[in-house]
Scaffold this motif. Structure first.
Motif, mmCIF file in Angstrom:
data_model
loop_
_atom_site.group_PDB
_atom_site.id
_atom_site.type_symbol
_atom_site.label_atom_id
_atom_site.label_comp_id
_atom_site.label_asym_id
_atom_site.label_seq_id
_atom_site.Cartn_x
_atom_site.Cartn_y
_atom_site.Cartn_z
ATOM 1 N N LEU A 1 28.989 42.815 27.173
ATOM 2 C CA LEU A 1 29.418 41.527 27.720
ATOM 3 C C LEU A 1 30.780 41.665 28.398
ATOM 4 N N GLY A 2 31.692 42.382 27.775
ATOM 5 C CA GLY A 2 33.017 42.596 28.355
ATOM 6 C C GLY A 2 32.952 43.321 29.688
ATOM 7 N N GLU A 3 32.079 44.309 29.780
ATOM 8 C CA GLU A 3 31.930 45.054 31.038
ATOM 9 C C GLU A 3 31.344 44.164 32.138
ATOM 10 N N ILE A 4 30.421 43.292 31.773
ATOM 11 C CA ILE A 4 29.861 42.352 32.754
ATOM 12 C C ILE A 4 30.952 41.409 33.249
ATOM 13 N N ILE A 5 31.757 40.903 32.324
ATOM 14 C CA ILE A 5 32.862 40.011 32.696
ATOM 15 C C ILE A 5 33.815 40.741 33.639
ATOM 16 N N MET A 6 34.140 41.977 33.299
ATOM 17 C CA MET A 6 35.074 42.731 34.141
ATOM 18 C C MET A 6 34.510 42.961 35.539
ATOM 19 N N SER A 7 33.236 43.255 35.635
ATOM 20 C CA SER A 7 32.663 43.489 36.966
ATOM 21 C C SER A 7 32.677 42.209 37.797
ATOM 22 N N GLU A 8 32.441 41.070 37.162
ATOM 23 C CA GLU A 8 32.492 39.795 37.887
ATOM 24 C C GLU A 8 33.926 39.455 38.303
ATOM 25 N N LEU A 9 34.875 39.668 37.396
ATOM 26 C CA LEU A 9 36.276 39.394 37.729
ATOM 27 C C LEU A 9 36.763 40.308 38.850
ATOM 28 N N LYS A 10 36.312 41.543 38.827
ATOM 29 C CA LYS A 10 36.742 42.516 39.837
ATOM 30 C C LYS A 10 36.328 42.069 41.237
ATOM 31 N N THR A 11 35.154 41.474 41.346
ATOM 32 C CA THR A 11 34.703 41.006 42.662
ATOM 33 C C THR A 11 35.371 39.697 43.058
ATOM 34 N N LEU A 12 35.850 38.946 42.074
ATOM 35 C CA LEU A 12 36.438 37.636 42.356
ATOM 36 C C LEU A 12 37.935 37.703 42.630
ATOM 37 N N ASP A 13 38.682 38.433 41.781
ATOM 38 C CA ASP A 13 40.136 38.422 41.906
ATOM 39 C C ASP A 13 40.723 39.642 41.193
ATOM 40 N N ASP A 14 41.406 40.496 41.949
ATOM 41 C CA ASP A 14 41.967 41.731 41.381
ATOM 42 C C ASP A 14 42.988 41.464 40.277
ATOM 43 N N VAL A 15 43.829 40.465 40.473
ATOM 44 C CA VAL A 15 44.870 40.176 39.480
ATOM 45 C C VAL A 15 44.234 39.710 38.168
ATOM 46 N N ALA A 16 43.272 38.819 38.259
ATOM 47 C CA ALA A 16 42.584 38.344 37.055
ATOM 48 C C ALA A 16 41.857 39.501 36.368
ATOM 49 N N TYR A 17 41.289 40.384 37.175
ATOM 50 C CA TYR A 17 40.604 41.556 36.620
ATOM 51 C C TYR A 17 41.572 42.413 35.800
ATOM 52 N N VAL A 18 42.737 42.709 36.365
ATOM 53 C CA VAL A 18 43.714 43.547 35.654
ATOM 54 C C VAL A 18 44.230 42.829 34.407
ATOM 55 N N ARG A 19 44.436 41.528 34.515
ATOM 56 C CA ARG A 19 44.866 40.764 33.335
ATOM 57 C C ARG A 19 43.843 40.879 32.209
ATOM 58 N N PHE A 20 42.577 40.666 32.551
ATOM 59 C CA PHE A 20 41.518 40.745 31.538
ATOM 60 C C PHE A 20 41.409 42.167 30.995
ATOM 61 N N ALA A 21 41.422 43.141 31.891
ATOM 62 C CA ALA A 21 41.286 44.545 31.486
ATOM 63 C C ALA A 21 42.414 44.964 30.553
ATOM 64 N N SER A 22 43.616 44.446 30.787
ATOM 65 C CA SER A 22 44.754 44.843 29.954
ATOM 66 C C SER A 22 44.557 44.435 28.496
ATOM 67 N N VAL A 23 43.897 43.319 28.283
ATOM 68 C CA VAL A 23 43.618 42.876 26.913
ATOM 69 C C VAL A 23 42.346 43.544 26.399
ATOM 70 N N TYR A 24 41.307 43.521 27.219
ATOM 71 C CA TYR A 24 40.008 44.058 26.809
ATOM 72 C C TYR A 24 40.091 45.552 26.486
ATOM 73 N N ARG A 25 40.806 46.290 27.317
ATOM 74 C CA ARG A 25 40.925 47.742 27.103
ATOM 75 C C ARG A 25 42.185 48.116 26.331
ATOM 76 N N ASP A 26 42.928 47.110 25.903
ATOM 77 C CA ASP A 26 44.094 47.306 25.039
ATOM 78 C C ASP A 26 45.112 48.271 25.645
ATOM 79 N N PHE A 27 45.592 47.926 26.846
ATOM 80 C CA PHE A 27 46.599 48.763 27.496
ATOM 81 C C PHE A 27 47.835 48.853 26.603
ATOM 82 N N GLN A 28 48.335 50.059 26.430
ATOM 83 C CA GLN A 28 49.485 50.283 25.561
ATOM 84 C C GLN A 28 50.790 50.487 26.322
ATOM 85 N N ASP A 29 50.682 50.836 27.611
ATOM 86 C CA ASP A 29 51.899 51.068 28.385
ATOM 87 C C ASP A 29 51.633 50.810 29.868
ATOM 88 N N ILE A 30 52.689 50.918 30.651
ATOM 89 C CA ILE A 30 52.606 50.628 32.079
ATOM 90 C C ILE A 30 51.698 51.614 32.809
#
Length: 152
Positions: A108-137
């Motif tokens: 489900l998370g991957e589907i959400i990310m693919s939809e966000l990626k086509t809609l808005d890059d900034v929203a995609y990165v925001r979601f990915a940062s939480v979903y993929r648990d980014f630890q650093d810059i």
């Protein structure tokens, strides 16, 4: 349909339109008794698969949870409500089309990310940062590089 103002049972439809990429019917109604106007939305009720969390716990699908998880990264982005609703409809459609009774939250998370990626890059990165648990810059840089592979 009962009038929300006077509770009369006789109302008439003034206008009907498709909404949310055809997933809803928006109806403008008028009460025969008090003449007030109101809007209703009609949607098909479908059974969504249950969600298997990463912990192994199985939860019923929750449209509100999906909506919250998508609307948060879309805050202050130039995305219309219709675009948001359309994306939610597409996500749910893709999940239903899988034909499974249970779907992992990872899928489900991957589907959400693919939809966000086509809609808005900034929203995609925001979601990915939480979903993929980014630890650093560096994780942000890597994800942005994946979005724009031809740019330096």
């Amino acid at each position: 349909m009962h009038c929300p103002y006077c509770n009369a049972s006789e109302t008439k439809v003034i206008d009907s339109r498709l909404a949310a990429e055809g997933a809803q019917v928006r109806r403008r109604r008028s009460c025969n008794s008090c003449q007030e106007r109101f809007t209703t939305f009609e949607v098909v009720e479908v059974v969504m698969p249950r969600i298997i969390k990463s912990s192994g716990k199985i939860e019923p699908y929750d449209n509100d949870k999906l909506r919250r998880s998508i609307l948060l990264p879309l805050q202050k982005r130039p995305i219309t409500i219709d675009e948001q609703e359309g994306m939610i409809s597409r996500i749910e459609k893709r999940v239903r089309q899988m034909g499974e009774r249970e779907v992992s939250s990872k899928v489900l998370g991957e589907i959400i990310m693919s939809e966000l990626k086509t809609l808005d890059d900034v929203a995609y990165v925001r979601f990915a940062s939480v979903y993929r648990d980014f630890q650093d810059i560096d994780a942000f840089h890597q994800e942005i590089a994946n979005i724009r592979p031809n740019e330096k």
